[in-house]
Structures are given as structure tokens and as C-alpha cells.
Design a protein around this motif. Sequence first.
Motif, PDB file in Angstrom:
ATOM      1  N   LEU A   1       0.842  -1.190   0.000  1.00  0.00           N
ATOM      2  CA  LEU A   1       0.000   0.000   0.000  1.00  0.00           C
ATOM      3  C   LEU A   1       0.884   1.249   0.000  1.00  0.00           C
ATOM      4  N   THR A   2       0.556   2.207  -0.842  1.00  0.00           N
ATOM      5  CA  THR A   2       1.319   3.448  -0.941  1.00  0.00           C
ATOM      6  C   THR A   2       0.586   4.572  -0.215  1.00  0.00           C
ATOM      7  N   ASP A   3       1.233   5.726  -0.119  1.00  0.00           N
ATOM      8  CA  ASP A   3       0.592   6.885   0.499  1.00  0.00           C
ATOM      9  C   ASP A   3      -0.671   7.277  -0.257  1.00  0.00           C
ATOM     10  N   GLU A   4      -0.654   7.101  -1.575  1.00  0.00           N
ATOM     11  CA  GLU A   4      -1.832   7.444  -2.377  1.00  0.00           C
ATOM     12  C   GLU A   4      -3.025   6.559  -2.029  1.00  0.00           C
ATOM     13  N   ASP A   5      -2.765   5.307  -1.705  1.00  0.00           N
ATOM     14  CA  ASP A   5      -3.856   4.401  -1.326  1.00  0.00           C
ATOM     15  C   ASP A   5      -4.536   4.881  -0.048  1.00  0.00           C
ATOM     16  N   PHE A   6      -3.752   5.366   0.897  1.00  0.00           N
ATOM     17  CA  PHE A   6      -4.324   5.847   2.158  1.00  0.00           C
ATOM     18  C   PHE A   6      -5.065   7.168   1.971  1.00  0.00           C
TER      19      PHE A   6
ATOM     20  N   ASP B   1      -6.899   8.001  -0.437  1.00  0.00           N
ATOM     21  CA  ASP B   1      -8.216   7.766  -1.042  1.00  0.00           C
ATOM     22  C   ASP B   1      -9.224   7.186  -0.063  1.00  0.00           C
ATOM     23  N   LEU B   2      -8.805   6.840   1.153  1.00  0.00           N
ATOM     24  CA  LEU B   2      -9.734   6.248   2.120  1.00  0.00           C
ATOM     25  C   LEU B   2     -10.703   7.306   2.646  1.00  0.00           C
TER      26      LEU B   2
END
Length: 291
Positions: A74-79, A81-82
Motif C-alpha cells: 500500500l502506498t501513500d496514495e492508497d491511504f 483515497d480512504l
Amino acid sequence: MRSIWKGAISFGLVTIPVKLYSATEQKDVSFHQVHRGDGGRIRYKRVCTLDGEEIPYSDIAKGYELATGEMVVLTDEDFEDLPLSTSRRIDVLQFTPAEQIDPIYFAKSYYLEPDAQGAKSYVLLRNALESSGQVAVVKVALRQRESLATLRVRDGVFVLETMLWPDEIRTPDFEFLEEDIEVRAQELKMAESLITTMEADFDPSEYHDTYREALQSVIEAKVAGKEVITPPMEEEAGPAVDLMAALRASVEAAKREREGTPAKPRKAASGKSKEKEEEKAPAKRKARKSA
């Protein structure tokens, strides 16, 4: 104290801007891991288990391991988008009698300070909550984690108590709970009598950390006895990622220079080999003249 978060209490149509501060701190004696002989600090490297290379922080991500052993990265971008709808709000959900909330749910305490423009609304809600004898159940997001929490009043200040979710509370599963253990009435009465004789108002100032005090005394005794080590100053190393980039650039530059430059001249011969070359030179000149 320094604030660690800024947001607002959202109460109906009222918004109260606040700053959040840690309300507690651990009073512990901190240690470094050092080399016993010279007191040098022990440092750890972030090394990849697959290629053995040291990894800079910029290349480190969070990984979730599946039961199969596979890894989901998981990347920073994935977090980002939460859906954290309460990322900058403390949303009041309901008001509840404090005794209905089991203390096992409480995780960490924070103080809330109002901004200048929100002081009146802050005091109004504080006074109303204090007179009601209840606590506010709220939802808040701190450090990319959404939590339930309560708002209560202590010494004229709102205290935010973050809470665990119900599925984070373990159920006690001990064998003795299934056993039929008989307690006689006389034994119960004696235990109750003991509790009564030990009743007292709670004053936390009466208690102190005897272990920490004893440990501090040991340290002070060693200092007084000159049992201290002054490790040599460490040279500050540049960031690993900059060093690697510089080395790679140097290697590439060296390759380009070698490919575009003619071969280096041979070194001058020395010793006997040099004398032989000088002897051959006159013979070659004579042969040219006779021709």
C-alpha cells in the motif's frame, strides 16, 4: 505544550475550532543500546531481506501479508483515497452517562484548547456538559485512524478520550469460569470486612514510581563515582540515498570517459629492459645507412 492536531468540535450547527494536545506523558528512564566496552551507540539499518540492500525511508511502504505469504503493498496514495469524513472534525454523536462506558474502552487522553474565536462556544458546551453529568460520545480521526472517543470536562478543560472499537476488546476465556467454585458466606463476609477497613479517598499524589526512583539513584551514583564513558565523536554520514546516487553517477561518468578517451600510453621501461632497447636503437640506425 505543543499542539499536535487542529480541527473543530461539530455539535449540531455549532462548530468550535480547537487545538489538541497530549494530556499524558511517560515518565520513564530512557536508554540507548551501546557497545559495552567503549559506549558507542548501536545502530540498526533498514535492510531488505531479499536483496540485502539498505533501503531509504522514501522507498519504504506498508505491506499487508496474506495467509498465502503473498504481500499487498500500500502506498501513500492508497491511504489518501480512504474515506475519513472526520479527518478535521470531532463529530458529537450522542450524550451518555459516564458510568455506562466501561473504562476498558479508553485508549489515550488529550486536552482540547479553543481558538480565540471559538472560546465562547467552547465554554458554553463545557458548562452544559458539566452540569448534565454526562459525556459526549464522538468520532474523530487521528493519524489515519478513525476512533470513537468521549468528551468530558476536567479542570475546566475538555478531555478527549480515544476509545477502542468493540471488536478490539478481547473476551476472557479462562477455565475457572466454567468451574463451580463454592464460596462460604463467612469467607465472603470476611473479605467484605477487609475491603471496608481499607477504604480511603483516592489521592494519586500519595503514590510514586519506586522502581524509577531507584534506577535514577543507581545512575546518579555512577556519575558521582566517575563511572561514565565518553565515546568518541561520530562522523556525520550523509543520507544513504544521496551517497548511492553519487556513486552511481561517478561510475557512469567513468564509463563514458573511458569509452571516449584513447588508451593510455605505456609506461617507460625500466632496468635491464630499458638498456636492451637502447642497444637495439644504434643497430637499426646502421642498417638504415647501409641501405
